[in-house]
Motif scaffolding. Structure first.
Motif, PDB file in Angstrom:
ATOM      1  N   HIS A 614       0.845  -1.211   0.000  1.00 34.12           N
ATOM      2  CA  HIS A 614       0.000   0.000   0.000  1.00 34.12           C
ATOM      3  C   HIS A 614       0.869   1.245   0.000  1.00 34.12           C
ATOM      4  O   HIS A 614       1.834   1.327   0.755  1.00 34.12           O
ATOM      5  CB  HIS A 614      -0.875   0.064   1.260  1.00 34.12           C
ATOM      6  CG  HIS A 614      -1.695  -1.171   1.463  1.00 34.12           C
ATOM      7  ND1 HIS A 614      -2.802  -1.468   0.713  1.00 34.12           N
ATOM      8  CD2 HIS A 614      -1.579  -2.199   2.357  1.00 34.12           C
ATOM      9  CE1 HIS A 614      -3.330  -2.606   1.129  1.00 34.12           C
ATOM     10  NE2 HIS A 614      -2.581  -3.075   2.129  1.00 34.12           N
ATOM     11  N   VAL A 615       0.493   2.212  -0.872  1.00 34.55           N
ATOM     12  CA  VAL A 615       1.109   3.539  -0.780  1.00 34.55           C
ATOM     13  C   VAL A 615      -0.013   4.486  -0.328  1.00 34.55           C
ATOM     14  O   VAL A 615      -0.945   4.761  -1.093  1.00 34.55           O
ATOM     15  CB  VAL A 615       1.699   3.972  -2.142  1.00 34.55           C
ATOM     16  CG1 VAL A 615       2.301   5.372  -2.018  1.00 34.55           C
ATOM     17  CG2 VAL A 615       2.735   2.970  -2.609  1.00 34.55           C
ATOM     18  N   GLN A 616       0.083   4.872   0.965  1.00 38.34           N
ATOM     19  CA  GLN A 616      -1.004   5.681   1.551  1.00 38.34           C
ATOM     20  C   GLN A 616      -0.529   7.128   1.721  1.00 38.34           C
ATOM     21  O   GLN A 616       0.633   7.357   2.054  1.00 38.34           O
ATOM     22  CB  GLN A 616      -1.373   5.151   2.939  1.00 38.34           C
ATOM     23  CG  GLN A 616      -1.878   3.724   2.920  1.00 38.34           C
ATOM     24  CD  GLN A 616      -2.016   3.169   4.340  1.00 38.34           C
ATOM     25  OE1 GLN A 616      -1.397   3.689   5.292  1.00 38.34           O
ATOM     26  NE2 GLN A 616      -2.806   2.118   4.464  1.00 38.34           N
ATOM     27  N   ASP A 617      -1.445   8.070   1.493  1.00 40.85           N
ATOM     28  CA  ASP A 617      -1.082   9.461   1.807  1.00 40.85           C
ATOM     29  C   ASP A 617      -2.256  10.149   2.496  1.00 40.85           C
ATOM     30  O   ASP A 617      -3.370   9.628   2.510  1.00 40.85           O
ATOM     31  CB  ASP A 617      -0.653  10.210   0.542  1.00 40.85           C
ATOM     32  CG  ASP A 617      -1.758  10.332  -0.477  1.00 40.85           C
ATOM     33  OD1 ASP A 617      -2.872  10.786  -0.119  1.00 40.85           O
ATOM     34  OD2 ASP A 617      -1.539   9.934  -1.670  1.00 40.85           O
ATOM     35  N   THR A 618      -1.975  11.283   3.087  1.00 43.94           N
ATOM     36  CA  THR A 618      -3.028  12.064   3.751  1.00 43.94           C
ATOM     37  C   THR A 618      -3.282  13.320   2.924  1.00 43.94           C
ATOM     38  O   THR A 618      -3.534  14.397   3.446  1.00 43.94           O
ATOM     39  CB  THR A 618      -2.594  12.453   5.185  1.00 43.94           C
ATOM     40  OG1 THR A 618      -1.323  13.140   5.087  1.00 43.94           O
ATOM     41  CG2 THR A 618      -2.426  11.240   6.060  1.00 43.94           C
ATOM     42  N   GLY A 619      -3.199  13.135   1.580  1.00 45.42           N
ATOM     43  CA  GLY A 619      -3.246  14.266   0.661  1.00 45.42           C
ATOM     44  C   GLY A 619      -4.637  14.695   0.244  1.00 45.42           C
ATOM     45  O   GLY A 619      -5.621  14.447   0.950  1.00 45.42           O
ATOM     46  N   ILE A 620      -4.699  15.262  -0.951  1.00 41.63           N
ATOM     47  CA  ILE A 620      -5.935  15.900  -1.409  1.00 41.63           C
ATOM     48  C   ILE A 620      -7.005  14.900  -1.832  1.00 41.63           C
ATOM     49  O   ILE A 620      -8.179  15.231  -1.914  1.00 41.63           O
ATOM     50  CB  ILE A 620      -5.651  16.862  -2.594  1.00 41.63           C
ATOM     51  CG1 ILE A 620      -5.000  16.098  -3.760  1.00 41.63           C
ATOM     52  CG2 ILE A 620      -4.781  18.035  -2.155  1.00 41.63           C
ATOM     53  CD1 ILE A 620      -4.911  16.911  -5.046  1.00 41.63           C
ATOM     54  N   GLY A 621      -6.568  13.676  -2.099  1.00 43.68           N
ATOM     55  CA  GLY A 621      -7.542  12.649  -2.490  1.00 43.68           C
ATOM     56  C   GLY A 621      -8.034  12.830  -3.925  1.00 43.68           C
ATOM     57  O   GLY A 621      -7.665  13.784  -4.612  1.00 43.68           O
ATOM     58  N   ILE A 622      -8.854  11.867  -4.365  1.00 45.06           N
ATOM     59  CA  ILE A 622      -9.354  11.901  -5.748  1.00 45.06           C
ATOM     60  C   ILE A 622     -10.871  11.732  -5.704  1.00 45.06           C
ATOM     61  O   ILE A 622     -11.387  10.795  -5.072  1.00 45.06           O
ATOM     62  CB  ILE A 622      -8.738  10.762  -6.591  1.00 45.06           C
ATOM     63  CG1 ILE A 622      -7.203  10.780  -6.469  1.00 45.06           C
ATOM     64  CG2 ILE A 622      -9.142  10.856  -8.053  1.00 45.06           C
ATOM     65  CD1 ILE A 622      -6.543   9.461  -6.768  1.00 45.06           C
ATOM     66  N   ALA A 623     -11.566  12.602  -6.381  1.00 47.08           N
ATOM     67  CA  ALA A 623     -13.029  12.537  -6.393  1.00 47.08           C
ATOM     68  C   ALA A 623     -13.471  11.286  -7.166  1.00 47.08           C
ATOM     69  O   ALA A 623     -12.810  10.885  -8.124  1.00 47.08           O
ATOM     70  CB  ALA A 623     -13.588  13.789  -7.048  1.00 47.08           C
TER      71      ALA A 623
END
Ligand code: ADP
Length: 698
Positions: A614-623
């Motif tokens: 898994h490559v997880q981030d706490t970023g802007i995300g994707i709609a």
């Protein structure tokens, strides 16, 4: 007194004379009767009177009968003796007034006579007296017996003939012939012998009166008939032969268990001018067979010949039928094998194959069933219109099909693209080649079509033309940029340094774009070879993280790596896997604002025998509306972050080349998780020797 006695004497004399005359007349009368007249005591059998005819009848003198009461009964044939006595005793006991009976009698010269007694019974002084007339009925009796014999013979032959025509089972026919024969000519054993080379084989044999030693158990017994004169004789004369007393016959050869035989009769079996065997009867008494019986036996032997010939013909016919059957079976299994071979070939081809007669489906291979979702059985005998929905051209359905059929009939072949409808109603595009079998005017119109599903090619075509459009568009921007800078440079050469930096950046971006494009095209064409090896994941990923660490730091992000507790191995191309992970990490770093966290987590799922990275981030995300598209080339959600829009597309293709899966889940504003799933492999046995560490470093 004297006178009276004289008269008395005279009267008595006269009376005596009269009596004597009368007696003479009676005697003359009695002796003229064609039979023996007699009077005898029914109990003691003492003869009181017996006419002269007894002498003609029996050959013995009348006096012998008058003196010997037992003579008459002693002359009765032993077989009839008991019956004759019983009839007399019974008549006396029942007090009947008479009886009649017939029996055989043996004359002085040994002849048999048939005699009929007509007897009157009368009681006198407590004695039963028989007055009888005995007539010689031999001639009538023999005529009657001969007639009966004829009838039996005719009946025997008739049922023998019926048997022959009612069954073709030879053994059964021969058995029935022997059965009939026994009714016509009684014997102690009967057999049918067929000549085989220089021997006679007993093919059928029956023993009677317990003569089991001549019964069924000696079937197949071989007789050296060429050394046995009786058989030789029948062969050379072609006629039946009687041996009345084998004990005195020079021709008789005792063979096997035949010592009980006293007399025999045989008849040759002729077929097409040859003696092919014999029908034999034997008896344990001497002179058991006569000439008439021998000729009857010959008639039966002729029936045996007919039966054998029929059986032979029948055998030939059945043999012929058997041969045909064998040939048919053989040919059928060859054809079946051929059919299986062809259908295996047809089923193994990737193209659908349809055979039609006047646009009705008569055969489809397995591929058509896979393409359409119909089973093979569901398609057979259906109109081809069921699946063939016509051309991609303007007309469709029936018109298109009629058009196609017309072309196939006239030109022999039609090539083109058609829409094929699946069972679930969905459509796929197929490249069709329809070839006519036979001539243009043959009816029905028979044709073979190959159906190739070209949906994927169509999509690919679409993607490629999109890609070219995107790529030209993306390249045009930096090129315009370059031209602008060059123009400015020419105008203001003193700002060289400033422009050079931008030129560097722009060419660098173009280089990246071109490299990515090359990668995409190579991946699509399958020309990027994977160099997979057993790879230890923990160590490999650690190195990638280490490379990305400074970039994360620079952006004020924490980059964390959570490796699995146990060493994990996958079969992968280390460089390509590094490319994918690097891409995902770069994206995560790019699309996560400062202060955020980027995590690389390795999770083992032994049950599914796979690993999830898994490559997880706490970023802007994707709609959600973008999620479906981000793996397409050039698709970008936001443009202010630098990027080509090709990274995820390349990443997914690489993962899929590893038989893995790349997926994403995201909540806008909270972050995204990209997950790679790969199959686990067993730790290699030589993992200790450092090979994999070397791979990782490569
Ligand atoms: P790019 O070079 O634009 O990053 P990619 O193919 O790697 O191209 O990504 C396609 C698009 O997906 C990006 O432009 C971005 O909009 C979106 N994207 C990729 N990764 C992330 C992420 N971690 N967080 C948010 N959006 C992302």
């Amino acid at each position: 007194m004297l006178l009276s006695s004289f008269f008395e004497i005279t009267a008595r004399k006269q009376a005596e004379e009269a009596l004597h005359r009368q007696r003479m007349r009676y005697e003359t009368l009695v002796n003229s009767v064609d039979g023996v007249v007699w009077v005898a005591n029914a109990t003691t059998l003492e003869v009181e009177f017996m006419s002269k005819q007894i002498e003609t009848l029996s050959g013995y003198s009348r006096e012998r009968f008058l003196h010997d009461p037992m003579l008459w009964t002693s002359l009765i044939h032993p077989d009839d003796h008991e019956r004759a006595a019983a009839t007399r005793v019974e008549a006396v006991e029942q007090g009947r007034n008479g009886f009649q009976q017939e029996y055989r009698m043996i004359a002085a010269d040994g002849r048999f006579l048939w005699v009929r007694d007509i007897v009157t019974l009368a009681q006198s002084d407590d004695q039963w007296i028989m007055s009888g007339l005995s007539i010689n009925i031999t001639e009538a009796k023999e005529a009657q017996m001969a007639e009966e014999e004829q009838r039996r013979l005719a009946e025997g032959l008739r049922s023998t003939t019926a048997t022959i025509s009612s069954t073709l089972n030879l053994d059964e026919v021969l058995d029935r012939i022997l059965e009939q024969l026994q009714l016509v000519i009684p014997s102690d054993s009967a057999d049918i012998m067929l000549i085989e080379g220089r021997a006679g084989r007993l093919v059928r044999s029956r023993g009677y009166k317990g003569r089991r030693d001549m019964g069924g158990d000696i079937i197949d017994f071989l007789f050296p008939i060429f050394d046995m004169p009786t058989f030789q004789m029948m062969m050379s004369t072609g006629k039946p032969l009687i041996v009345g007393d084998v004990t005195i016959s020079a021709d008789w050869v005792e063979f096997g268990r035949t010592s009980w035989i006293q007399s025999t009769v045989g008849a040759p079996i002729h077929l097409e001018g040859h003696t092919i065997g014999f029908l034999n009867l034997t008896s344990d008494t001497k002179y058991a067979f006569n000439k008439e019986q021998a000729s009857v036996l010959q008639a039966f032997a002729d029936q045996v010949a007919i039966a054998l010939r029929n059986a032979h013909l029948y055998q030939q016919v059945t043999q012929y039928a058997d041969d045909l059957q064998t040939q048919v079976t053989q040919r059928t299994s060859e054809l079946e094998l051929e059919r299986q071979r062809i259908s295996a070939i047809l089923d193994s081809t990737g193209d659908g194959i349809v055979y039609t007669e006047d646009a009705t489906i008569r055969y489809v291979n397995q591929t058509v069933s896979e393409q359409t979702g119909y089973s093979v059985e569901e398609l057979i005998d259906q109109p081809v219109l069921l699946i063939n929905k016509g051309g991609l051209e303007s007309h469709s359905g029936k018109t298109a099909l009629d058009h196609l059929i017309q072309r196939v009939r006239n030109e022999g072949i039609w090539r083109g693209e058609n829409e094929i409808q699946r069972k679930d109603g969905s459509i796929f595009y197929a490249s069709l080649t329809v070839s006519r079998i036979g001539t243009p005017d043959s009816t029905p119109l028979r044709a073979v079509s190959t159906v190739r599903d070209i949906s994927k090619e169509k999509i690919l075509q679409q993607q490629q033309s999109n890609l070219v459009a995107y790529a030209s568009h993306e390249l045009r921007t930096p090129i315009t940029n370059l031209k602008t800078r060059l123009y400015l440079l020419r105008r203001r050469p003193e700002h060289l340094e400033q422009h050079l930096n931008v030129l560097d950046e722009v060419t660098e971006r173009m280089k990246r774009l071109v490299e990515d494009l090359l990668d995409i095209s190579r991946l699509e064409r399958g020309v990027i070879p994977l160099h997979t090896r057993p790879l230890s994941l923990n160590l490999h990923l650690q190195q990638i993280v280490d490379v990305q660490k400074p970039e994360a730091d620079r952006k004020g992000l924490s980059l964390l790596y959570e490796e699995s507790a146990m060493p994990i191995f996958v079969q992968a191309d280390p460089e390509r896997l590094a490319q994918v992970i690097t891409n995902l990490l770069t994206n995560a770093i790019n699309y996560t604002p400062a202060g955020g966290i980027v995590r690389l987590v390795v999770e083992e799922d032994p049950a599914a025998s796979e690993v999830a990275i898994h490559v997880q981030d706490t970023g802007i995300g994707i709609a959600p509306e973008h999620i479906a598209h981000i793996f397409q080339p050039f698709y970008r959600v936001i443009s202010h972050v630098s990027g080509t829009g090709l990274g995820l597309s390349i990443a997914r293709q690489i993962v899929e080349l590893h038989d893995g899966e790349l997926s994403v889940s995201s909540t806008p504003g909270e972050g995204s998780t990209f997950t790679i799933r790969l199959a686990l492999i067993e730790p290699p046995v030589n993992s200790e020797d450092g090979i994999f560490y070397r791979d990782v470093q490569a």
